[in-house]
Design an enzyme around this catalytic site. Structure first.
Site, PDB file in Angstrom:
ATOM      1  N   HIS A  39      -5.985  -7.469  -0.260  1.00 41.85           N
ATOM      2  CA  HIS A  39      -6.170  -6.047  -0.582  1.00 41.85           C
ATOM      3  C   HIS A  39      -5.453  -5.707  -1.892  1.00 41.85           C
ATOM      4  O   HIS A  39      -4.420  -6.290  -2.198  1.00 41.85           O
ATOM      5  CB  HIS A  39      -5.585  -5.177   0.539  1.00 41.85           C
ATOM      6  CG  HIS A  39      -6.177  -5.443   1.885  1.00 41.85           C
ATOM      7  ND1 HIS A  39      -5.614  -6.329   2.780  1.00 41.85           N
ATOM      8  CD2 HIS A  39      -7.294  -4.946   2.469  1.00 41.85           C
ATOM      9  CE1 HIS A  39      -6.366  -6.361   3.877  1.00 41.85           C
ATOM     10  NE2 HIS A  39      -7.394  -5.544   3.713  1.00 41.85           N
ATOM     11  N   ASP A  88      -4.202 -12.910   3.793  1.00 42.92           N
ATOM     12  CA  ASP A  88      -5.449 -12.430   4.384  1.00 42.92           C
ATOM     13  C   ASP A  88      -6.693 -12.758   3.560  1.00 42.92           C
ATOM     14  O   ASP A  88      -7.802 -12.368   3.927  1.00 42.92           O
ATOM     15  CB  ASP A  88      -5.367 -10.923   4.716  1.00 42.92           C
ATOM     16  CG  ASP A  88      -4.612 -10.119   3.671  1.00 42.92           C
ATOM     17  OD1 ASP A  88      -4.326 -10.660   2.592  1.00 42.92           O
ATOM     18  OD2 ASP A  88      -4.312  -8.940   3.949  1.00 42.92           O
ATOM     19  N   ASP A  91      -2.353 -10.949  -2.038  1.00 43.61           N
ATOM     20  CA  ASP A  91      -2.887 -10.385  -0.788  1.00 43.61           C
ATOM     21  C   ASP A  91      -4.348  -9.989  -1.064  1.00 43.61           C
ATOM     22  O   ASP A  91      -4.692  -9.607  -2.178  1.00 43.61           O
ATOM     23  CB  ASP A  91      -2.073  -9.144  -0.406  1.00 43.61           C
ATOM     24  CG  ASP A  91      -2.471  -8.580   0.946  1.00 43.61           C
ATOM     25  OD1 ASP A  91      -1.797  -8.886   1.939  1.00 43.61           O
ATOM     26  OD2 ASP A  91      -3.479  -7.830   1.006  1.00 43.61           O
ATOM     27  N   HIS A 142       0.822  -1.233   0.000  1.00 42.04           N
ATOM     28  CA  HIS A 142       0.000   0.000   0.000  1.00 42.04           C
ATOM     29  C   HIS A 142       0.846   1.268   0.000  1.00 42.04           C
ATOM     30  O   HIS A 142       0.316   2.358  -0.218  1.00 42.04           O
ATOM     31  CB  HIS A 142      -0.915   0.042   1.232  1.00 42.04           C
ATOM     32  CG  HIS A 142      -1.938  -1.057   1.263  1.00 42.04           C
ATOM     33  ND1 HIS A 142      -2.815  -1.275   0.220  1.00 42.04           N
ATOM     34  CD2 HIS A 142      -2.215  -2.002   2.195  1.00 42.04           C
ATOM     35  CE1 HIS A 142      -3.582  -2.318   0.526  1.00 42.04           C
ATOM     36  NE2 HIS A 142      -3.243  -2.778   1.708  1.00 42.04           N
TER      37      HIS A 142
HETATM   38 ZN   LIG Z   1      -3.748  -7.304   2.899  1.00 45.64          ZN
END
Ligand SMILES: [Zn+2]
Length: 342
Positions: A161, A246, A159, A123
């Site tokens: 996200h 995740d 991941d 991120h």
């Molecule tokens: Zn994540």
């Protein structure tokens, strides 16, 4: 052994506030994985810090200065990204571990490297810490791979996200392919299938947003129909993986339903592709994963796959129709049809 683990006993010193998902217990899981690997006769090495020059390929000077000023202090960089007094040094080690991984793989001392790092990185933007991430470890590694002679670098990010920072870093760059599978709609809000790159980089950003609740069969379908065919056509010189755990069914943050075996299957798919495209050169860098049992089991599965001879990916059997995967693959194929054959 063709696989090496890069991990630091100092990762636990990146302390987040009590109850934060990135608590120091995550470092304990990585330590246990590394200890187990060592017990089996595998090699585990400590990373060195990334240099300012290596980081400056991805982050701007003002940002690097601001993060360096957090050294020795606990700071809230945004509503969910924190530093402890040691975080700056630990983050330098995380980016350094990713650098070390790519150097070993590109240099030919090892085919595969797994960098067990925290804080995560995908991120982190050029000028901004975000989503628990300080430096964009995988982006730093990709930029470094380019300086080591890799003409084409692929990054696959599973991941849960979307890796906004990684996408933005390379969205106008045709030498770096970014492929992300992620829950959608969800944090951080980027990663729609229509986001396919910018300018000269059009076609080299591949987004596979998946509706909450996606299962093993959904991931398998998007791997079969999009991830594998695009990677095969791109023919990377090295494959990087943003390995987040995740999307696991036990994860407390996200809402996907992957079982542990799927993380092994994805690793196996990518290992097979690396073998086919780039003499097996693959470097994995950890991202998220917030259920500690699921994280430990998934990492264990990934390490076992990496240490085994290349074989047919063992996707778990599933009796759920992959409707979410179908929707995601179809949307991606439509958006990417001008650039890739499906
Ligand atoms: Zn994540």
């Amino acid at each position: 052994m063709p696989v090496i683990l890069i991990s630091s006993e100092r990762f636990a010193e990146h302390q987040t506030p009590p109850g934060h998902p990135e608590g120091p217990e995550r470092a304990e899981v990585m330590d246990a994985v590394a200890a187990q690997w060592r017990k089996l006769g595998g090699e585990v090495v400590a990373p060195r810090q990334a240099t300012r020059e290596q980081l400056a390929r991805v982050h701007d000077a003002d940002y690097l200065r601001r993060i360096s000023e957090t050294a020795g202090r606990a700071v809230a960089l945004d509503q969910d990204t924190y530093t402890s007094p040691d975080s700056y040094e630990v983050a330098l080690l995380a980016a350094g571990a990713a650098i070390d991984a790519i150097e070993r793989v590109m240099g030919g001392s090892h085919k595969v490297a797994l960098a067990l790092v925290r804080p995560p990185g995908h991120h982190a933007e050029r000028h901004r810490a975000m989503g628990f991430c300080l430096f964009n470890n995988v982006a730093v590694a990709a930029a470094h791979a380019r300086t080591l002679g890799a003409e084409r670098v692929a990054i696959v990010d599973f991941d849960v996200h979307h890796g906004n920072g990684t996408q933005h870093q390379f969205e106008d760059d045709p030498s770096v392919l970014y492929v992300s599978l992620h829950q959608w709609p969800y944090y951080p809000g980027t990663g729609a299938s229509a986001e396919t790159g910018v300018g000269a980089g059009r076609g080299f950003t591949v987004n596979l947003p998946l509706e909450a609740g996606a299962v093993d069969a959904d991931y398998r379908l998007v791997f079969d129909e999009v991830v594998v065919p695009v990677l095969r056509q791109f023919k990377p010189d090295v494959l990087l993986v943003s390995a987040g755990f995740d999307a696991h069914e036990r994860d407390p943050l996200a809402n996907m339903r992957l079982t542990t075996a799927s993380f092994g299957a994805m690793t196996s798919e990518l290992g097979r592709l690396a073998e086919e495209c780039c003499q097996g050169r693959m470097a994995l860098v950890t991202e998220g994963g917030y259920d500690l049992r699921a994280l430990a089991a998934s990492l264990d599965t990934v390490v076992k796959v990496l240490a085994s001879p290349i074989s047919e990916p063992q996707w778990p059997k599933s009796d759920v129709a992959p409707a979410r995967g179908r929707a995601s693959a179809d949307a991606a194929k439509q958006a990417l049809a001008p650039f890739w054959g499906f």
